[in-house]
Design an enzyme around this catalytic site. Structure first.
Site, mmCIF file in Angstrom:
data_model
loop_
_atom_site.group_PDB
_atom_site.id
_atom_site.type_symbol
_atom_site.label_atom_id
_atom_site.label_comp_id
_atom_site.label_asym_id
_atom_site.label_seq_id
_atom_site.Cartn_x
_atom_site.Cartn_y
_atom_site.Cartn_z
ATOM 1 N N SER A 104 0.841 -1.188 0.000
ATOM 2 C CA SER A 104 0.000 0.000 0.000
ATOM 3 C C SER A 104 0.882 1.247 0.000
ATOM 4 O O SER A 104 1.758 1.376 -0.855
ATOM 5 C CB SER A 104 -0.951 -0.038 1.197
ATOM 6 O OG SER A 104 -2.010 0.878 1.049
ATOM 7 N N ASP A 146 -8.766 -6.708 -4.820
ATOM 8 C CA ASP A 146 -8.201 -5.445 -4.332
ATOM 9 C C ASP A 146 -8.815 -4.330 -5.164
ATOM 10 O O ASP A 146 -8.541 -4.206 -6.360
ATOM 11 C CB ASP A 146 -6.681 -5.456 -4.479
ATOM 12 C CG ASP A 146 -6.015 -4.243 -3.829
ATOM 13 O OD1 ASP A 146 -6.690 -3.210 -3.656
ATOM 14 O OD2 ASP A 146 -4.809 -4.334 -3.506
ATOM 15 N N HIS A 187 -7.467 -5.931 -0.606
ATOM 16 C CA HIS A 187 -6.241 -5.154 -0.397
ATOM 17 C C HIS A 187 -5.528 -5.531 0.895
ATOM 18 O O HIS A 187 -4.300 -5.570 0.948
ATOM 19 C CB HIS A 187 -6.582 -3.664 -0.388
ATOM 20 C CG HIS A 187 -5.393 -2.786 -0.182
ATOM 21 N ND1 HIS A 187 -4.343 -2.725 -1.067
ATOM 22 C CD2 HIS A 187 -5.073 -1.931 0.827
ATOM 23 C CE1 HIS A 187 -3.434 -1.871 -0.629
ATOM 24 N NE2 HIS A 187 -3.854 -1.375 0.528
#
Length: 363
Positions: free
Chosen positions: A142, A303, A332
């Protein structure tokens, strides 16, 4: 074990930093955790939006990646030394909105915007202060992945291996859209007061922003599997049915509200929006040619914000790229759980010899 560090936390001062936007921070300090075998190859771990430098933590308070990093784990602390910095603009010890400004008061809402490149630049300076010039690998997911890929682009001769998890070479319009809604929830909260609040206790907007984030981090399939239409025993304040999924989101929002600074949250959302390795480099495909590290990319099915196909496209664009797809209902957040399903990709990446001659793409 001789020369084995465990849970060494510290602060490193790197002096004045000029940011990409021209603003100057006069005395920057980064908090860090440094664990593993002293003198071993160094792995830099970059944390995500609400993470901290405490990746391993302690037996009493395990860090956010303690399931991945440890003795005999995917990132084996008997083989490697692992360093994580709390990012610039964070709220876990590094210089950020809660820090004292030159005027002697906290920066709060006056803390300047910082880009992913600013985060990486400060970490580079901090590593030099710690006597570290080369990195066996940089790994992150991320926002952490944004830093990791920018590390390999900005300092290609420093980084031997890049492990990119649930992150793309440029942040998408869809991601920016969700960040906009999260920011609006905070900025329009009357208690926020333009960033001049005294504490988070009454910042309902921060809780809502976190709840919105939780919806994007997990998949619809997981929410349905875990909560379905189950009701809590008690109704909500309006006397209406209170669903288990609502209770879960409220819990997550209130938990973050107690531990994370709202100004930091807003600033780091803007930091994420800035992410594009192709900015001023001719596009991300052109920027990818600057990367000389072995690149291992991992995408996670469902995701929403970091589509696996975009991660695979990046793996195909670099000289030495490998892509793996993990099938998961966690979406995610897959990079924070189920280590047994994908951790071996990380350990294999760390053990793999650096290849400079041919592209090695696998699905």
């Amino acid at each position: 074990m001789k020369n084995f560090r465990y849970n060494v936390e510290g602060m490193v001062s790197i002096g004045e930093i000029v940011l990409e936007n021209g603003a100057t921070l006069p005395d920057v300090t980064l908090a860090y955790e440094r664990v593993g075998r002293e003198g071993a190859p160094v792995v830099l771990v970059c944390h995500a939006l609400t993470g901290t430098h405490q990746t391993v933590g302690t037996s009493e308070e395990p860090g956010w990646w303690s399931g991945l990093i440890g003795e005999g784990k995917s990132i084996d602390l008997t083989k490697y030394e692992v360093i994580t910095f709390n990012v610039l603009g964070g709220c876990a010890g590094s210089t950020g909105p809660t820090s004292q400004s030159p005027q002697g008061t906290p920066y709060r809402g006056n803390f300047p915007n910082v880009t992913v490149r600013d985060l990486v630049h400060t970490q580079k300076r901090a590593l030099q202060k710690l006597g570290i010039e080369t990195l066996h690998a940089v790994i992150g997911g991320s926002l952490g992945g944004m830093q990791a890929v920018e590390w390999a682009t900005m300092y290609p001769t420093t980084v031997e291996r890049l492990v990119l998890l649930a992150s793309t070479p440029a942040f998408s319009a869809y991601g920016i859209a969700f960040n906009h809604l999260a920011k609006e929830a905070i900025l329009l909260d009357p208690a926020f007061r333009g960033g001049e609040y005294e504490g988070n206790e009454n910042l309902r907007g921060l809780s809502i922003a976190r709840q919105l984030g939780m919806v994007t981090y997990r998949s619809g399939a997981l929410f349905q599997e875990r909560f379905q239409r189950h009701l809590q025993e008690e109704a909500n304040d309006e006397g209406l049915p209170f669903y288990a999924v609502e209770s879960y989101l409220e819990y997550q929002g209130n938990k973050l509200q107690k531990r994370f600074d709202a100004n930091s949250y807003v600033r780091l959302l803007d930091t994420m929006n800035s992410h594009d390795i192709g900015r001023e480099r001719g596009g991300w495909q052109e920027a990818a040619t600057l990367i000389t590290a072995n690149v291992i990319c991992v995408g996670y099915t469902q995701d929403l914000v970091y589509p696996p196909e975009e991660i695979q496209a990046f793996a195909e664009a670099v000289d030495h790229g490998t892509f793996h797809l993990v099938d998961t209902v966690f979406g995610h957040d897959g990079f924070l759980v189920e280590f047994e399903r994908w951790g071996h990709f990380v350990s294999e990446a760390l053990e793999k010899s650096v290849c400079k001659e041919e592209n090695q793409l696998s699905g």
